[in-house]
Design an enzyme around this catalytic site. Structure first.
Site, PDB file in Angstrom:
ATOM      1  N   ARG A 121     -26.776  -6.776   3.014  1.00 25.23           N
ATOM      2  CA  ARG A 121     -26.348  -6.068   2.824  1.00 25.23           C
ATOM      3  C   ARG A 121     -26.137  -6.021   1.032  1.00 25.23           C
ATOM      4  NH1 ARG A 121     -30.697  -3.957   3.341  1.00 25.23           N
ATOM      5  NH2 ARG A 121     -30.979  -2.666   4.967  1.00 25.23           N
ATOM      6  N   ASP A 171     -29.566 -15.237  -5.728  1.00 28.51           N
ATOM      7  CA  ASP A 171     -28.273 -15.467  -5.246  1.00 28.51           C
ATOM      8  C   ASP A 171     -28.167 -16.470  -6.909  1.00 28.51           C
ATOM      9  OD1 ASP A 171     -28.657 -15.469  -2.584  1.00 28.51           O
ATOM     10  OD2 ASP A 171     -29.921 -17.403  -2.681  1.00 28.51           O
ATOM     11  N   ARG A 208     -37.616 -12.294  16.854  1.00 30.82           N
ATOM     12  CA  ARG A 208     -37.307 -10.293  16.592  1.00 30.82           C
ATOM     13  C   ARG A 208     -38.596 -10.219  17.197  1.00 30.82           C
ATOM     14  NH1 ARG A 208     -35.476 -11.516  10.068  1.00 30.82           N
ATOM     15  NH2 ARG A 208     -36.904 -10.053  10.025  1.00 30.82           N
ATOM     16  N   GLY A 267     -28.794 -10.397   1.445  1.00 29.49           N
ATOM     17  CA  GLY A 267     -29.087  -8.740   1.335  1.00 29.49           C
ATOM     18  C   GLY A 267     -29.711  -7.957   2.519  1.00 29.49           C
ATOM     19  N   ASP A 276     -26.595 -17.763   1.305  1.00 25.98           N
ATOM     20  CA  ASP A 276     -27.649 -16.855   1.254  1.00 25.98           C
ATOM     21  C   ASP A 276     -27.699 -17.315   2.761  1.00 25.98           C
ATOM     22  OD1 ASP A 276     -28.882 -15.397   0.471  1.00 25.98           O
ATOM     23  OD2 ASP A 276     -30.705 -16.783   0.325  1.00 25.98           O
ATOM     24  N   LYS A 277     -28.820 -15.750   3.396  1.00 27.08           N
ATOM     25  CA  LYS A 277     -29.241 -16.554   4.871  1.00 27.08           C
ATOM     26  C   LYS A 277     -31.194 -16.616   4.499  1.00 27.08           C
ATOM     27  CE  LYS A 277     -30.246 -12.708   6.961  1.00 27.08           C
ATOM     28  NZ  LYS A 277     -32.276 -13.616   7.220  1.00 27.08           N
ATOM     29  N   THR A 278     -31.735 -15.848   4.098  1.00 29.05           N
ATOM     30  CA  THR A 278     -33.154 -15.916   4.051  1.00 29.05           C
ATOM     31  C   THR A 278     -34.165 -17.190   3.370  1.00 29.05           C
ATOM     32  OG1 THR A 278     -32.855 -13.402   3.976  1.00 29.05           O
ATOM     33  CG2 THR A 278     -35.064 -14.180   3.450  1.00 29.05           C
ATOM     34  N   GLU A 306     -44.442  -8.498   8.944  1.00 28.71           N
ATOM     35  CA  GLU A 306     -45.765  -7.615   8.993  1.00 28.71           C
ATOM     36  C   GLU A 306     -46.865  -8.813   8.762  1.00 28.71           C
ATOM     37  OE1 GLU A 306     -45.976  -4.294   5.947  1.00 28.71           O
ATOM     38  OE2 GLU A 306     -46.409  -3.375   8.092  1.00 28.71           O
TER      39      GLU A 306
END
Lengths: 1111, 347
Positions: free
Chosen positions: A794, A824, A599, A680, A397-399, A501
């Site tokens: 995605r 996951d 980012r 995702g 997974d990334k995040t 944010e």
């Protein structure tokens, strides 16, 4: 009834639909719903023994020994004393039973703890405390802030306006952001009026219990009216109530019926390749045993015919033996008993002990302990250890796994000035480290103490009152959809939909523009200590096409302002021409940010003419009400106002990688482990992170992107990628193609294909949905597996699992999935090995994993050190185990030819009884717990050592390697010499005068040890045997690397070389970022949250509070 | 709900050698020279051992005379069980070319007699032989009781098949004078057997001790009359009986029968000359194609005349040297290739 359409599919019990009435226990008991007790334990005191034994005898080896025991009880064929099987069997069974009992005891304790929690229940018009397990369907329960929900229940009312209830679903799906549930109005009117609540007699009909978390359908009938219920009104067991003082709920599903329990169904038992191999081997051994017995039985028949018949003077045949054939048939079974030692009874137990031991090493490893969270690594399954040494594919997974999911406001560019770099006295740029002095925010009472920033010039600019800088931060504090909570005066807690944010708003807060609270119409900001209330006129929300969001506010000074933030590519097209030169400078800064892998976002504003705004606002509200093509129209209208923007600057946020990710991935690459990232998140962010952590390298020959929207395009894309990587793989003549045209039966294996360079592949979820269809999945797999790295973005949780399954199915290699979130879970369960990162998001991934730890970089140690050792140890163990059993048994086979095939044993029965259990088990166990062929430093430095495991080279059907302890610890010495010594002690004991005289018919070998051990011939033979056993093995080991060198031998050779001439420690690879990529704006949250804000529904600000602030 | 690091004890695993897998250990790392010198050393040891063993075996003497065919007529007679009470003797002359020096042992050797059959081995009663319960014949099937139900003593197939040939060695002093070579029948058993494992039932005399039991079917005389010359050598304590009861592992075996009493002419051992064995032939073997022989042998520290162990050592030693030389050759030839240049680049 269309409402209950889905019922039939998820119904297991006979319950067609659930029917219940509030506050009516008598009515509800008619249906026999379970109460709220949960039970995860398997046994109780009474059924433990039969149930556990039953389960144990389902194992092949145990069942075999039970049958053997019965055979031994038949005197005609009994060739061994009964205790030779009973004692080992008892020992094996009791070890397993004790282990099971301890496991179950833990589950009992857990259950008890949960079942005895207390909750407030409405009984006879009053709230009474009761235990969780006593709650029944139809009860009305009160849950207070920060309490967990007791059972699945229908929300009736809550303390918040509109009966909104905020819940956290971390335990269910792992998401930590708050979700909103809302009661239907007819029940929410009851609020906390106990009279009304106890008088409530609504009837609910709903679907029967099922495991779908996001689906619920039911009808509430109250006072003759029907109300439709959906999952927005259902509080699920396991959720935690947040930000809501209290809420009342009507219990609908209890205990085992709750969606939580329905979801935690039996996890499928994972088996390792070695397990499978072991079973196959045991089966082969059975066949081997059968054939041996057959040969010996035939031999016996012939012998009886030729010799035994004439020997009857001395040994007459038994009365039931009429001919040599009968005798031979009986002899078959006698030998079946004698040769039983070839079937390794203690194998399964020993394997379990070894795995347990090796799992404990993982738990004990200080180098996998994460101090900030006080969490050691945890092996949650103890059955997969050796598989850790065979991993070929890692799905990550990334995040939260590669990244920390912590966004840090790193730098910004305001009005053409870059802030965020730190310079020393000489004007040299310095790297930020622990020691760098942080900016002091003490002037700001609302500052978040966790926020850190290092560039003092920015604070000075704020303090100086630089207008642009103030406007920049003001826009950050206004333009967002964050919600704030202030439990203690001055301590703001932000609930952000995306961490980006949150980071921006927090930054603004620290620099003196603290967003304090919001209502549907106002935003309260504390500007440099001064509270100001802005009127919120409109939110033009973010979506994937617009890639920006704007807010329009009326300032206290009665100016109408629009603040916008968004992706640089978009926003710079909307700028006012006068900003061009500023835009150019800012773009340069953005390039710098991108090089550092940050980012970025552009921030701009526009002051609006009141009249213009009024006109626009009218248009806007009209469009909002239109029914056709609303989205498009809104977006068009928004564009009208989002133009001629004045550039304020840009922000740069660091998506922080976890520690050591880079090194880990480099090492795994060297170990020929392929790394696939399944996320995702969107493509840009995923690719950006992939570069940042070296999954993609700049030196790669090409990165293919598959983003077709139909079969044909995707097929084309995949084929053309393959054409570049290995043109011949498209030809008919390619071995894989010709193999596939033969339409092999499932399961088949697609061999490894080698491309002509280093390639990467990016595929997104939409295309993947097509690619996973039958006819394309092989194309996808072949293309993807040729690439060095693959990124799928995605992805839905299901797709993650599908990808893992795909590789598992056709590649027949060990796969490992690592992730931290609830999304996951499916892939963690699908992969051979699932690893949960117990990090930011909930516990779900961890709870479903086989191994859990806190940091991604522990993976390197887990695989290369623990995995490799476990695999090597297991292989050595198995080889040795089978070897010793075969040696032991084949002696009997040999002896049969000299003893008239009469099932006479060479050894005495006690030796047979103890051989596996006592004499030989400890040295092997010692070997398999303590052996280290190379130490951890080397296995980390030479990841190539990992390769043999991937191809399962050390233990397969062909290979038996001999015992070779390469690592002699004290314990090894103790075990080996101890066992030998123990053997002699037992020998002298069993052959001692006293014992033999007490039981002369059981212990017959009086004096044998004493008389035999005196003979020099014995010792001479012993020495010769040892020499003969050892020399060929040593010679083979010596010659093998010379004649058939494999890469591992070379590495080991180098290690030996290095040990003699120590090298300087390897130079740490410098973290480098690629040059030319610009990271895009990444809002990772869903669109459309702004509408909810302006609708006022989710506003929890209480009127009195905000009025207080206004003053 | 979430616990912070402060309010619970650290879960940092203990830093012990076992838990961190850091046990001090010596790693077996055999260098090429180590292995090769080990091979050579082992080879030297084995060859040396082999030569010593062969020499020692050669220094002992052994003669074996198979009398199955020589006494064919007796064998024929014994094939019919009804002739059990007919005496049959036969004499086997032989010439000893060399003096057998030292202690000389006389063995009988049987070929094709299966003392190791499972059923045969089980058929004995150790508790009866211990003398505690002379009527305990439970485990002795099929020779536990006689037809009339009297328990057999000693019971079982092993005891029943007791080797009962009598072999007397006589020495031809000159053409007319034959003297019987003095032989000892004591000291041919294990001490543990004679004094612990076998005991006669206690009673005033042996025949009353065995009252209520009967002789094994193949025996001509009851157990308390096995040795008419020496009353102490009767019952379960008869040396020949004890030797027989220690069953052989293979179908070809020899058992110690007598040892030379080194007196008169025989102080040095057995002098060279003409001898003969006088066998009173009782034990039938031809029915099952068995054979009998008698063996005279001297012993050395390493056992008897068997060359097996010595040869095995010699062959092993030779093979080890051969292997060591070829390994050394291979090693020297291929050593250069192991560190190929591209490996070093990788380093």
């Amino acid at each position: 009834m269309s409402l209950f359409e889905s019922q039939s599919e998820n119904r297991q019990s006979g319950e067609p639909e659930r029917c219940l009435q509030a506050n009516n226990r008598e009515f509800n008991t008619l249906f026999g719903y379970p109460n709220n007790t949960i039970k995860t334990s398997k046994y109780n005191v009474l059924n433990f023994l039969p149930l556990n034994l039953f389960e144990q005898f389902q194992r092949l080896a145990n069942a075999y020994f039970l049958i053997l025991l019965f055979l031994q009880l038949i005197p005609q064929i009994s060739s061994l004393a009964w205790y030779t099987t009973v004692i080992p069997l008892m020992v094996v069974l009791s070890i397993t039973a004790v282990k099971d009992a301890i496991d179950d005891l833990k589950r009992h304790q857990n259950d008890n703890q949960v079942n005895n929690r207390s909750v407030l229940v409405l009984t006879n018009g009053r709230m009474k405390e009761d235990k969780w397990m006593n709650i029944q369907v139809g009860d009305i329960v009160k849950v207070e802030n920060n309490q967990s929900v007791t059972a699945d229940m229908l929300l009736l009312s809550s303390s918040e306006p509109y009966s909104l209830t905020y819940i956290e679903t971390a335990e269910l799906d792992g998401e930590t952001n708050l979700k909103v549930k809302q009661a239907i109005s007819v029940t929410s009117d009851m609020e906390n009026n106990l009279k009304l609540l106890s008088a409530f007699d609504g009837e609910v009909r709903c679907e029967s219990p099922n495991n779908k978390l996001d689906k619920f359908a039911g009808i509430l009938t109250y006072k003759g009216k029907n109300y439709i219920l959906d999952h927005d009104k259902l509080l699920l067991r396991g959720c935690v109530i947040r930000n809501t003082d209290w809420c009342y709920g009507l219990v609908i599903y209890t205990g085992p019926d709750t969606k939580l329990m329905q979801n935690c169904g039996k996890s499928t038992f994972k088996r390792t390749h070695i397990d499978h191999l072991m079973n196959v081997l045991v089966l082969w051994i059975f066949l081997f045993l059968g054939s041996m017995c057959f040969i010996l039985a035939v031999g016996h028949g012939i012998w009886e015919n030729k010799k035994g018949y004439y020997f009857q003077n001395f040994l007459p045949w038994k009365e039931y033996v009429s001919s040599s054939v009968v005798s031979a048939i009986l002899m078959f079974w006698s030998y079946f008993i004698i040769l039983n030692t070839v079937v390794p009874i203690s194998l399964y137990v020993s394997v379990e002990i070894i795995r347990l031991g090796n799992s404990y090493y993982i738990n004990w490893d200080r180098k996998m302990f994460y101090a900030p969270k006080n969490t050691p690594a945890q092996a949650r399954t103890t059955t997969l250890n050796e598989e850790l040494g065979q991993v070929k594919y890692v799905f990550s997974d990334k995040t939260g796994t590669l990244t920390q999911n912590i966004m840090i406001f790193k730098k910004c560019s305001i009005n053409g000035t870059l802030y965020g770099d730190v310079y020393d006295k000489n004007g040299q740029r310095v790297e930020v480290s622990e020691k760098t002095e942080k900016v002091d925010f003490s002037y700001n009472k609302l500052a978040d103490p966790k926020f850190s920033f290092y560039d003092k010039t920015l604070v000075e600019a704020v303090k100086r009152g630089d207008g642009r800088v103030h406007l920049f931060f003001l826009s950050l504090s206004l333009c967002h959809t964050v919600m704030s909570e202030e439990k203690v005066e001055g301590e703001l807690v932000y609930q952000a939909q995306s961490p980006d944010e949150g980071a921006l708003v927090t930054a603004a807060r620290n620099f003196g523009f603290a967003f304090r609270s919001r209502t549907s119409e106002t935003i309260t900001v504390v500007e440099m200590g001064e509270t100001k209330v802005y009127q919120l006129l409109a939110i033009l929300d973010f979506d994937n096409v617009r890639k920006r969001m704007s807010v329009i506010v009326r300032t206290p000074e009665d100016r109408v302002m629009l603040f916008c933030k968004g992706a640089d590519t978009i926003v710079c097209q909307l700028l006012h021409p006068s900003c061009r030169s500023l835009g150019d400078v800012t773009m340069e800064h953005l390039d710098d940010f991108a090089i550092e892998g940050l980012r970025t976002l552009m921030v701009a504003y526009r002051e609006l003419d009141n009249a213009f705004f009024q006109a626009w606002s009218k248009k806007h509200s009209e469009v909002c009400l239109s029914l056709e093509d609303r989205e498009n129209k809104i977006s068009n209208v928004s564009e009208e106002i989002e133009k001629d923007l004045m550039l304020l600057g840009a922000t740069a946020i660091e998506d922080k990688l976890q520690d050591g990710v880079l090194e880990t991935i480099i090492t795994l690459n060297k170990a020929k482990i392929k790394m696939w990232t399944l996320t995702g998140d969107k493509q840009e962010t995923a690719v950006n992170i992939a570069y940042a952590c070296n999954i993609f390298e700049d030196e790669m020959d090409e990165i293919f992107i598959v983003e077709g929207k139909d079969d044909e395009t995707i097929w084309q894309e995949l084929r053309s990628a393959r054409a570049k990587m290995k043109p011949e793989s498209l030809l008919e003549s390619d071995p894989v193609n010709s193999y596939l045209t033969m339409k092999p039966k499932m399961p088949f294996k697609i061999p490894e294909e080698v491309p002509n360079g280093n390639y990467g592949l990016v595929i997104n979820g939409y295309s993947l949905a097509y690619a996973l269809e039958g006819n394309l999945e092989l194309e996808l797999l072949r293309t993807a597996c040729m690439c060095k790295a693959v990124i799928c973005c995605r992805m839905t949780p299901l797709q993650k699992a599908q990808v893992v399954e795909l590789v598992k199915r056709y590649k027949k290699v060990v796969t490992l999935a690592i992730g931290d979130g609830a999304n996951d879970v499916s892939m963690i369960k699908a992969a051979h090995i699932g690893i949960g990162i117990s990090g930011q998001e909930g516990m779900q991934a961890m709870l479903n994993s086989d191994y859990a730890f806190c940091q991604f970089h522990y993976l390197r140690r887990l695989l290369l050190v623990h995995g490799r050792w476990s695999y090597n140890r297991m292989c050595k163990f198995l080889s040795y185990f089978f070897y010793k059993n075969f040696v032991f048994t084949l002696v009997h086979f040999w002896y049969a030819f000299f003893s008239g095939f009469s099932a006479q044993t060479v050894y005495d029965t006690w030796f047979i009884t103890f051989y596996n259990l006592v004499y030989t088990s400890l040295p092997v166990l010692g070997l398999s717990l303590f052996d280290q062929d190379v130490n951890e430093t080397w296995s980390l430095r030479f990841p190539e050592l990992y390769e043999p495991g991937q191809h399962n080279l050390y233990f397969n059907k062909k290979e038996f390697i001999a015992l070779e302890t390469t690592y002699w610890t004290m314990i090894s010495h103790f075990f080996i010499w101890g066992s030998l010594g123990f053997y002699f002690c037992v020998l002298f004991f069993l052959y001692s005068d006293g014992l033999c005289l007490m039981f002369p018919n059981v212990f017959q070998f009086l004096g044998v040890a004493r008389n035999i051990l005196k003979l020099p011939q014995l010792w001479l033979s012993l020495v010769l045997s040892v020499v003969l056993c050892m020399l060929p093995v040593i010679g083979y080991q010596f010659l093998k690397p010379l004649f058939w060198p494999v890469s591992v031998d070379k590495v080991i050779d180098r290690i030996h070389h290095c040990m003699r001439h120590p090298l300087p420690p390897p130079i740490r690879t410098k973290v480098k970022h690629a040059s030319s990529r610009r990271s895009a704006y990444a809002f990772s949250h869903k669109q459309g949250f702004g509408a909810l804000i302006t609708s006022g529904k989710t506003m929890k600000g209480k009127p009195k509070k905000s009025s207080l602030l206004k003053k | 709900m979430k616990r912070t690091p402060q309010d619970c004890p650290s879960r940092l695993p203990e830093n012990t050698a076992v838990k961190q897998q850091q046990l001090p250990a010596c790693r077996l790392q055999l260098s090429a020279t180590g292995i090769l010198s080990g091979f050579f050393a082992t080879g030297v040891f084995c060859l040396g051992m082999g030569v010593i063993l062969i020499l020692s075996a050669k220094s002992s003497m052994e003669i074996e005379i198979n009398y199955t065919k020589i006494c064919a007529s007796c064998a024929k007679l014994r094939e019919n069980a009804r002739n059990f009470d007919k005496e049959c003797t036969c004499s086997i002359p032989f010439h000893l070319t060399q003096t057998m020096r030292g202690n000389v042992y006389m063995y009988y050797k049987l070929y094709g007699f299966y003392q190791n059959l499972h059923g045969y081995l089980l058929s004995r009663s150790n508790s009866q032989l211990l003398g505690t319960d002379v009527k305990d014949v439970e485990t002795c099937a099929p020779f536990s009781k006689s037809h009339d139900g009297t328990p057999i003593a000693p019971c079982g197939a092993i005891a029943n098949s007791l080797f009962n040939d009598t072999i007397i060695l006589s020495y031809k002093l000159n053409s007319s004078v034959h003297i019987q070579v003095p032989m000892l029948r004591s000291g041919i058993t294990w001490w543990t057997d004679k004094y612990i494992k076998f005991r006669n039932p206690s009673s005033s005399n042996l025949s009353s001790a065995f009252a209520g039991t009967t002789k094994p079917p193949s025996w001509p005389k009851p157990v308390y009359e096995l040795d008419e010359n020496d009353p102490g050598n009767n019952g379960f304590l008869n040396d020949d009986f004890i030797v027989w009861m220690r069953t052989a592992a293979f179908p070809t075996f020899k058992k110690l029968y007598r040892r030379l009493s080194r007196t008169q002419h025989f102080i040095e051992g057995l002098p060279a000359g003409n001898y003969s064995f006088n066998v009173s032939y009782n034990f039938p073997v031809t029915r099952f194609q068995g054979e009998k022989s008698v063996v005279l042998s001297t012993l050395t520290w390493s056992g008897g005349h068997s060359l097996f162990l010595g040869l095995a050592y010699t062959v092993t030693g030779a093979m080890t040297w051969l292997a060591a030389f070829s390994m050394m050759a291979v090693h020297l030839k291929l050593k250069g290739k192991r560190f190929s240049p591209d490996d070093k680049v990788k380093l």
